[in-house]
Design an enzyme around this catalytic site. Structure first.
Site, PDB file in Angstrom:
ATOM      1  N   LYS A 189       0.835  -1.141   0.012  1.00 20.31           N
ATOM      2  CA  LYS A 189      -0.165  -0.062  -0.114  1.00 20.31           C
ATOM      3  C   LYS A 189       1.005   1.195   0.026  1.00 20.31           C
ATOM      4  O   LYS A 189       2.162   1.042   0.057  1.00 20.31           O
ATOM      5  CB  LYS A 189      -0.960   0.070   1.117  1.00 20.31           C
ATOM      6  CG  LYS A 189      -1.656  -1.397   1.333  1.00 20.31           C
ATOM      7  CD  LYS A 189      -3.012  -1.463   0.196  1.00 20.31           C
ATOM      8  CE  LYS A 189      -3.556  -2.660   0.170  1.00 20.31           C
ATOM      9  NZ  LYS A 189      -4.159  -3.237   0.923  1.00 20.31           N
TER      10      LYS A 189
HETATM   11  C1  LIG Z   1      -5.140  -4.293   1.676  1.00 20.78           C
HETATM   12  C2  LIG Z   1      -6.720  -4.333   1.549  1.00 20.78           C
HETATM   13  C3  LIG Z   1      -7.452  -4.433   2.761  1.00 20.78           C
HETATM   14  C4  LIG Z   1      -6.901  -5.400   3.949  1.00 20.78           C
HETATM   15  O1  LIG Z   1      -5.814  -4.661   4.469  1.00 20.78           O
HETATM   16  P1  LIG Z   1      -4.848  -5.637   5.301  1.00 20.78           P
HETATM   17  O2  LIG Z   1      -4.015  -4.406   6.043  1.00 20.78           O
HETATM   18  O3  LIG Z   1      -4.057  -6.356   4.363  1.00 20.78           O
HETATM   19  O4  LIG Z   1      -5.613  -6.357   6.382  1.00 20.78           O
HETATM   20  C5  LIG Z   1      -8.745  -4.516   2.548  1.00 20.78           C
HETATM   21  N1  LIG Z   1      -9.459  -4.163   1.475  1.00 20.78           N
HETATM   22  C6  LIG Z   1      -8.610  -3.685   0.159  1.00 20.78           C
HETATM   23  C7  LIG Z   1      -9.408  -3.358  -0.726  1.00 20.78           C
HETATM   24  C8  LIG Z   1      -7.482  -3.829   0.520  1.00 20.78           C
HETATM   25  O5  LIG Z   1      -6.659  -3.761  -0.630  1.00 20.78           O
END
Ligand SMILES: *Cc1c(COP(=O)(O)O)cnc(C)c1O
Length: 399
Positions: A189
């Site tokens: 991210k």
């Molecule tokens: C990354 C992500 C999540 C979850 O995040 P984590 O930190 O991996 O638990 C939820 N929704 C979307 C669309 C994501 O890309």
């Protein structure tokens, strides 16, 4: 990726860690408090300031953030939420944690973002919330979706895990206009804490509830206790909570990352522009070009979590798996975001007959999408190498 491939030179996404990040974590390791210390509120305050958002609660990951958002807003058994099938599993599975029923709308076949008309068709007497996902970092049609939520008296909860830094009509997403917005700090991210997440709330009461749920449901405010305190050791567990805290170590990393977020976003935008030019150069810009870059809009700006191109695999009799393997053999990592949740056995079973309803937009999007490498450390040479490899592999495999 098949076994035996060399490690990827260009993965589809990765973190950007510098010396300032390392120094921040080392310093945090020497502090008195490794968790529940001052880094937590500092990170929350800096995130709130960056977003222009009123209330930010950080937590252990984006999935926990979704769970906290749903729970703090009081959603539960008997309630329905409407979201997109083109998302990561957690958007829906966190909803099941609180007993919600999930209804999957359809998406725009080009952007993969929620189609407001299909959301409208699913609104019923039990609907309580709409959960848009700003896919790949491109904001959804927020005016239309906000109007739907407002007119039907529904909560708006943004899964903004792809969209930290994206704007709609010049305003940042996850900046407090929705009832809640959720972020993830997973390494792929925009900023990372290894694992981590945050919820933005519009309302201070929801924020307080989320902070209590994050910490075992323990209430520290004596005014909210049900019995007199027997002494200074007293705290009261007032509801079922969790341990979803983000430790100081990771908050310190998050603060160091946040300080470079503007640079990261600038790098992602520049990489997207280089991709667009290289793709136009190689494949042309016609509507039936072999590779089409993501659509551009005047009223919104993508944060480019992903650079997902569209390829007409079926029309070209090109096997997506073979293309991905051929690219991986050349060091190029790709991914498909996402297999529609209505095609995942677990979610399909949860959704029952609803899963089989037609979603032509989701089918069309899923059939064509391929995410190319996108992360701030990807240089121009890398972008051109990826596009060259794509052109070579498509030509070879289309024969
Ligand atoms: C990354 C992500 C999540 C979850 O995040 P984590 O930190 O991996 O638990 C939820 N929704 C979307 C669309 C994501 O890309």
């Amino acid at each position: 990726m098949t076994a035996g491939n060399p490690p990827l030179t260009w993965p589809y996404g990765r973190q950007t860690i510098g010396e300032a990040d390392v120094a921040a974590v080392v310093e945090a390791l020497h502090a008195d408090l490794l968790t529940c210390g001052p880094q937590v509120a500092a990170f929350e305050g800096e995130l709130a300031a960056w977003l222009g958002a009123p209330h930010v609660t950080v937590c252990s990951n984006g999935t926990a953030a979704l769970h906290l958002a749903y729970a703090a807003l009081g959603l539960g058994a008997g309630d329905e939420l409407i979201t997109t099938p083109i998302t990561f599993s957690a958007t829906a599975s966190a909803a099941y944690q609180v007993g919600l029923t999930v209804r999957f709308a359809d998406v725009d076949p080009i952007t993969g973002n929620l189609d407001p008309a299909s959301v409208a068709r699913l609104i019923g007497p039990r609907t309580r919330a709409i959960v848009p996902v700003h896919l790949a970092g491109l904001p959804v049609d927020l005016d239309a979706i906000t109007a739907l939520a407002r007119d039907a008296g529904l909560l708006l909860i943004e899964d903004a895990c792809h969209a930290l830094g994206a704007t709609y009509h010049g305003r940042r997403v996850a900046s407090g206009y929705a009832d809640a917005a959720v972020l993830s700090f997973h390494p792929v991210k925009h900023i990372t804490t290894g694992e981590g997440g945050a919820v933005v709330f519009a309302d201070a009461a929801h924020q307080r509830r989320a902070q209590r749920l994050r910490h075992h449901g323990i209430e520290r405010d004596p005014a909210a206790w049900s019995q007199p305190s027997p002494g200074p050791w007293y705290h009261e567990v007032v509801e079922q909570g969790f341990n979803y805290r983000l430790p100081d170590l990771l908050c310190a990393l998050g603060r160091a990352q946040l300080a470079r977020l503007a640079d990261f976003l600038g790098a992602r935008a520049a990489i997207a522009a280089t991709y667009r030019a290289a793709i136009a150069d190689r494949f042309g810009a016609a509507a039936d070009a072999a590779v089409r870059p993501p659509a551009l809009f005047d009223d919104r700006m993508s944060a480019y979590h992903l650079f997902a191109v569209a390829i007409d695999f079926a029309g070209r009799r090109l096997d997506r798996g073979r293309l991905m393997n051929a690219l991986a053999a050349r060091g190029v990592g790709t991914q498909v975001h996402y297999i529609p949740l209505t095609l995942q056995p677990f979610h399909r079973q949860r959704a029952g007959a609803h899963a089989a309803e037609p979603r032509p937009g989701a089918d069309a999007y899923y059939a064509r999408t391929l995410s190319l490498p996108m992360y701030p450390g990807l240089d121009d040479r890398g972008v051109h190498a990826v596009v060259d490899a794509l052109a070579t592999c498509i030509t070879e495999l289309s024969r």
